[in-house]
Design a protein around this motif. Structure first.
Motif, mmCIF file in Angstrom:
data_model
loop_
_atom_site.group_PDB
_atom_site.id
_atom_site.type_symbol
_atom_site.label_atom_id
_atom_site.label_comp_id
_atom_site.label_asym_id
_atom_site.label_seq_id
_atom_site.Cartn_x
_atom_site.Cartn_y
_atom_site.Cartn_z
ATOM 1 N N ASP A 18 0.805 -1.220 0.000
ATOM 2 C CA ASP A 18 0.000 0.000 0.000
ATOM 3 C C ASP A 18 0.841 1.274 0.000
ATOM 4 O O ASP A 18 0.309 2.366 -0.055
ATOM 5 C CB ASP A 18 -0.967 0.013 1.177
ATOM 6 C CG ASP A 18 -0.265 0.010 2.520
ATOM 7 O OD1 ASP A 18 0.915 -0.369 2.563
ATOM 8 O OD2 ASP A 18 -0.906 0.375 3.508
ATOM 9 N N ASP A 69 0.097 20.189 -4.717
ATOM 10 C CA ASP A 69 -0.331 19.314 -3.615
ATOM 11 C C ASP A 69 -1.652 18.625 -3.933
ATOM 12 O O ASP A 69 -1.835 17.449 -3.616
ATOM 13 C CB ASP A 69 -0.476 20.110 -2.316
ATOM 14 C CG ASP A 69 0.860 20.565 -1.773
ATOM 15 O OD1 ASP A 69 1.889 19.945 -2.126
ATOM 16 O OD2 ASP A 69 0.877 21.536 -1.002
ATOM 17 N N GLY A 94 -2.013 14.682 -4.424
ATOM 18 C CA GLY A 94 -2.991 14.009 -3.557
ATOM 19 C C GLY A 94 -3.965 13.156 -4.345
ATOM 20 O O GLY A 94 -4.326 12.053 -3.920
ATOM 21 N N ASP A 95 -4.394 13.663 -5.499
ATOM 22 C CA ASP A 95 -5.312 12.885 -6.343
ATOM 23 C C ASP A 95 -4.655 11.609 -6.854
ATOM 24 O O ASP A 95 -5.279 10.552 -6.915
ATOM 25 C CB ASP A 95 -5.791 13.728 -7.530
ATOM 26 C CG ASP A 95 -6.789 14.791 -7.134
ATOM 27 O OD1 ASP A 95 -7.328 14.714 -5.998
ATOM 28 O OD2 ASP A 95 -7.032 15.699 -7.953
ATOM 29 N N VAL A 118 -2.156 9.921 -5.445
ATOM 30 C CA VAL A 118 -1.992 9.001 -4.315
ATOM 31 C C VAL A 118 -3.338 8.397 -3.925
ATOM 32 O O VAL A 118 -3.443 7.192 -3.676
ATOM 33 C CB VAL A 118 -1.347 9.746 -3.118
ATOM 34 C CG1 VAL A 118 -1.363 8.886 -1.865
ATOM 35 C CG2 VAL A 118 0.067 10.167 -3.468
ATOM 36 N N GLU A 119 -4.369 9.222 -3.893
ATOM 37 C CA GLU A 119 -5.704 8.735 -3.520
ATOM 38 C C GLU A 119 -6.197 7.677 -4.506
ATOM 39 O O GLU A 119 -6.752 6.652 -4.105
ATOM 40 C CB GLU A 119 -6.683 9.905 -3.465
ATOM 41 C CG GLU A 119 -8.073 9.511 -3.041
ATOM 42 C CD GLU A 119 -9.017 10.693 -2.973
ATOM 43 O OE1 GLU A 119 -10.171 10.476 -2.556
ATOM 44 O OE2 GLU A 119 -8.630 11.820 -3.335
ATOM 45 N N ARG A 120 -5.969 7.902 -5.780
ATOM 46 C CA ARG A 120 -6.401 6.935 -6.801
ATOM 47 C C ARG A 120 -5.688 5.594 -6.607
ATOM 48 O O ARG A 120 -6.295 4.529 -6.707
ATOM 49 C CB ARG A 120 -6.107 7.504 -8.192
ATOM 50 C CG ARG A 120 -6.464 6.587 -9.332
ATOM 51 C CD ARG A 120 -7.981 6.386 -9.381
ATOM 52 N NE ARG A 120 -8.377 5.558 -10.463
ATOM 53 C CZ ARG A 120 -8.797 5.996 -11.644
ATOM 54 N NH1 ARG A 120 -8.854 7.273 -11.882
ATOM 55 N NH2 ARG A 120 -9.152 5.160 -12.569
ATOM 56 N N HIS A 178 -4.442 4.367 -3.781
ATOM 57 C CA HIS A 178 -4.972 3.698 -2.592
ATOM 58 C C HIS A 178 -6.398 3.177 -2.834
ATOM 59 O O HIS A 178 -6.758 2.102 -2.331
ATOM 60 C CB HIS A 178 -4.930 4.626 -1.380
ATOM 61 C CG HIS A 178 -3.542 4.852 -0.885
ATOM 62 N ND1 HIS A 178 -2.758 3.855 -0.344
ATOM 63 C CD2 HIS A 178 -2.771 5.967 -0.865
ATOM 64 C CE1 HIS A 178 -1.587 4.337 -0.008
ATOM 65 N NE2 HIS A 178 -1.561 5.624 -0.320
ATOM 66 N N ASP A 179 -7.194 3.902 -3.609
ATOM 67 C CA ASP A 179 -8.536 3.424 -3.958
ATOM 68 C C ASP A 179 -8.463 2.150 -4.793
ATOM 69 O O ASP A 179 -9.262 1.227 -4.596
ATOM 70 C CB ASP A 179 -9.318 4.495 -4.724
ATOM 71 C CG ASP A 179 -9.765 5.651 -3.854
ATOM 72 O OD1 ASP A 179 -9.676 5.540 -2.606
ATOM 73 O OD2 ASP A 179 -10.194 6.678 -4.422
ATOM 74 N N ASP A 180 -7.510 2.112 -5.721
ATOM 75 C CA ASP A 180 -7.338 0.907 -6.542
ATOM 76 C C ASP A 180 -6.995 -0.296 -5.667
ATOM 77 O O ASP A 180 -7.558 -1.386 -5.835
ATOM 78 C CB ASP A 180 -6.246 1.106 -7.596
ATOM 79 C CG ASP A 180 -6.686 2.010 -8.734
ATOM 80 O OD1 ASP A 180 -7.898 2.258 -8.865
ATOM 81 O OD2 ASP A 180 -5.802 2.468 -9.486
ATOM 82 N N SER A 201 -9.971 -1.430 -3.588
ATOM 83 C CA SER A 201 -11.016 -2.106 -4.357
ATOM 84 C C SER A 201 -10.646 -3.550 -4.685
ATOM 85 O O SER A 201 -11.425 -4.265 -5.310
ATOM 86 C CB SER A 201 -11.307 -1.337 -5.645
ATOM 87 O OG SER A 201 -10.247 -1.490 -6.560
#
Length: 91
Positions: free
Chosen positions: A4, A24, A28-29, A31-33, A35-37, A40
């Motif tokens: 992760d 930033d 952030g987007d 990194v968020e994508r 972690h979302d992947d 899921s």
């Protein structure tokens, strides 16, 4: 490496090449994508591959000459606005 965590190369590229106003949020987007992947249930290798493709596209768009000029002009306008407000000469 924990599955992760962002790969070291990706973290380095983000910190080196995504700078300035809005960087930033963009980082952030990304990194968020990633972690979302992973959340899921996507395979770690596939999520990292997708992360690298997304980062490459983002860096190309971020450093496109017209985008660089737009960010530079935007910061100049903001600097002028701040100077006007601080001197009390604003409308």
């Amino acid at each position: 490496m924990s599955s992760d965590r962002l790969p070291r190369l990706v973290r380095g590229l983000i910190s080196l090449f995504l700078r300035g106003e809005g960087a930033d949020f963009v980082a952030g987007d990304i990194v968020e994508r990633f972690h979302d992947d992973l959340a899921s249930g996507m395979d770690g290798g596939k999520a990292r591959s997708r992360l690298r493709r997304q980062l490459a596209g983002t860096l190309i768009a971020w450093w496109r000459p017209s985008a660089v000029l737009r960010r530079a002009r935007g910061s100049q306008v903001q600097d002028r606005r701040r100077a006007t407000v601080s001197t009390g000469n604003g409308t």
